[in-house]
Design an enzyme around this catalytic site. Structure first.
Site, PDB file in Angstrom:
ATOM      1  N   ASP A 298       0.619  -1.246   0.129  1.00  0.00           N
ATOM      2  CA  ASP A 298      -0.079   0.171  -0.079  1.00  0.00           C
ATOM      3  C   ASP A 298       0.707   1.393   0.078  1.00  0.00           C
ATOM      4  OD1 ASP A 298      -2.795   1.123   0.355  1.00  0.00           O
ATOM      5  OD2 ASP A 298      -2.125   1.826   2.194  1.00  0.00           O
ATOM      6  N   GLU A 345       0.661  -0.621  -5.066  1.00  0.00           N
ATOM      7  CA  GLU A 345      -0.263   0.235  -5.210  1.00  0.00           C
ATOM      8  C   GLU A 345       0.249   1.774  -5.487  1.00  0.00           C
ATOM      9  OE1 GLU A 345      -1.991   3.532  -4.550  1.00  0.00           O
ATOM     10  OE2 GLU A 345      -1.846   3.010  -2.318  1.00  0.00           O
ATOM     11  N   ASP A 398     -11.085   1.948  -1.022  1.00  0.00           N
ATOM     12  CA  ASP A 398     -11.069   3.383  -0.863  1.00  0.00           C
ATOM     13  C   ASP A 398     -12.301   4.147  -1.994  1.00  0.00           C
ATOM     14  OD1 ASP A 398      -9.379   3.944   1.207  1.00  0.00           O
ATOM     15  OD2 ASP A 398      -7.662   3.798  -0.083  1.00  0.00           O
TER      16      ASP A 398
END
Length: 502
Positions: A298, A345, A398
């Site tokens: 991430d 990501e 998200d």
């Protein structure tokens, strides 16, 4: 490393149906794996599995490695004779479509404590040895974590920065004394980790045997109030006197927020990490590979340069980009652990330097279809612009669901989408975007379960920058039916993403 053409589903375990108010590692987790197999899906992507604190975010955990005890299945504890059916006689009326975290905590923690007490007094010699081996093998993180949680209990859940000075500074004599005083509670926290990883390991084996690999999520940062920061102060940018974050993590203003995102985590002291040959990061990656097959990093861009916000700021606006030694870190990891199965990501503010770092190590990046229709034909998220070595999503945890996104999209975005599709199909916009993802050249396509179920905004998992009310969505057991599985399976076969063994 590039991956074969394939597809999968994004779903966090908290979303499973369960009579205990939160998804767990029991029967419905296994039913979900069966659904993946029947649908020809080869991947299950999850969010971080750690023990969450205030706000219930899996990206703000008390440990970078420990598991969330709320995910332990009480029914599997019953199968071990650590609980009995009558222990479940007075369960509250949990909501079926969301997690009421406080009600879950009030219900499940007493059950875990009872199971621990039964284990302590009645476990077989073989089980006791298994537990001892677990504690020994995981001691490098488990000892600090169990003591940290026991100290939080003693200090009424307050942050470690408010504890007595010797304990807050992790001084050896104070630590030894606390370990002796809190030995019973420390045992409990080690027990729940033993049970979590035992149940998770069984589920992962079940998935792997059915051709399903698990994509785990490793957040770049850890929570300030965590065992990691408390026990390793030297590798974080902290105020030496107070322990407060001298420099905080976040991102500048972007698609999600006009004032950026102030996460509040302390950023790393990368010089100290380099002096230690990145030992903490190496152990973290090793631990992750114990219980997932592929790691999604991430906020990958933070390994090239990170947004650093001075202590005391209330928004992320007044931060600055600071260079990070990502090249040296991933080179060290490759030398020590080999070529890792990693996804990057790489959303947000991406520079050529970030792309160069990603491509040097052959990490697939991410593409999100909800970002594809708001500009011109050069948009990097449009299916004809994505590279083969990437993972394409309709949306992520998200984002709004695809139906929710479409309902609030601008006229410009809708017009571009209509022109691209030709028309909206009777199956709905969610299936139109699923088809786009599966038909793209991207090696991997990952679809949130909410989009497969055709759900709107009420099923959204997270709204970035909102502190409460996230991470609550759950689905009902009857949602995963044969008709849905067949539809997904047929599209997966049509677009060449089915396993050769299916």
């Amino acid at each position: 490393m590039p991956f074969p053409r394939s597809s999968g589903i994004l779903l966090h375990p908290t979303c499973f149906p369960s009579r205990f108010g939160i998804g767990d590692l029991g029967a419905d987790a296994y039913r979900f794996i069966d659904f993946l197999q029947q649908s020809n899906q080869q991947y299950w992507q999850i969010l971080p599995l750690g023990p969450t604190g205030y706000g219930n975010s899996p990206y703000m955990c008390y440990s970078a490695i420990a598991g969330n005890p709320l995910l332990i299945s009480p029914e599997k504890l019953k199968d071990e004779d650590l609980l009995a059916e009558e222990d479940f006689d007075h369960l509250p009326a949990f909501p079926g479509d969301r997690v009421d975290y406080q009600l879950v905590i009030d219900t499940k923690i007493p059950l875990l404590q009872k199971a621990c007490n039964n284990f302590k007094h009645h476990a077989s010699p073989e089980k006791n040895q298994e537990f001892a081996d677990f504690c020994s093998n995981k001691a490098y993180w488990l000892d600090d974590f169990a003591l940290f949680m026991a100290l939080k209990d003693r200090n009424e859940d307050s942050s470690w920065r408010t504890w007595e000075a010797e304990i807050a500074r992790h001084e050896p004599e104070a630590i030894q004394k606390a370990q002796e005083e809190l030995s019973e509670n420390i045992f409990y926290y080690k027990f729940v980790q033993y049970e979590f990883f035992r149940q998770w390991s069984e589920l992962k084996t079940y998935a792997n045997e059915r051709g399903v690999n698990i994509i785990g999520d490793i957040p770049i940062y850890v929570a300030h109030d965590s065992a990691d920061v408390w026990a390793n102060r030297e590798i974080f940018c902290l105020d030496e006197e107070t322990g407060e974050a001298a420099e905080m993590a976040g991102v500048p203003p972007d698609y999600f927020s006009a004032t950026g995102q102030l996460w509040g985590n302390p950023v790393y002291n990368w010089e100290a990490l380099q002096e230690q040959d990145f030992h903490w990061w190496l152990k973290r990656f090793e631990a992750m590979l114990d219980y997932v097959d592929i790691i999604r990093i991430d906020h990958f861009r933070g390994f090239e340069a990170f947004w650093s916000i001075p202590q005391g700021e209330e928004t992320a606006v007044n931060g600055e980009w600071v260079k990070a030694p990502g090249d040296e870190l991933f080179e060290t990891i490759r030398q020590k652990l080999g070529k890792l199965p990693v996804l990057a990501e790489d959303l947000g503010t991406i520079t050529p330097e970030v792309l160069a770092l990603r491509d040097k190590f052959d990490f697939p990046g991410m593409k999100v279809l909800q970002f594809a229709f708001g500009s011109d034909p050069a948009n990097p998220y449009l299916p004809f612009n994505v590279p083969q070595n990437c993972v394409i999503y309709t949306g992520t945890h998200d984002n709004d669901t695809t139906i929710g996104w479409y309902n609030t999209a601008s006229d410009w975005e809708k017009r571009n989408l209509w022109l691209y599709l030709g028309s909206i199909s009777p199956d709905g916009i969610n299936w139109d975007l699923i088809r786009l993802a599966l038909s793209s050249v991207a090696n991997q396509a990952i679809i949130p379960l909410q989009d497969i179920l055709g759900l709107s905004t009420q099923a959204r998992m997270n709204i970035p920058s909102r502190g409460e009310g996230n991470w609550e969505w759950r689905y009902y057991a009857e949602a995963l039916n044969e008709e849905l599985s067949d539809r997904l399976k047929n599209l997966t076969i049509l677009f060449g993403r089915a396993s050769e063994n299916s």
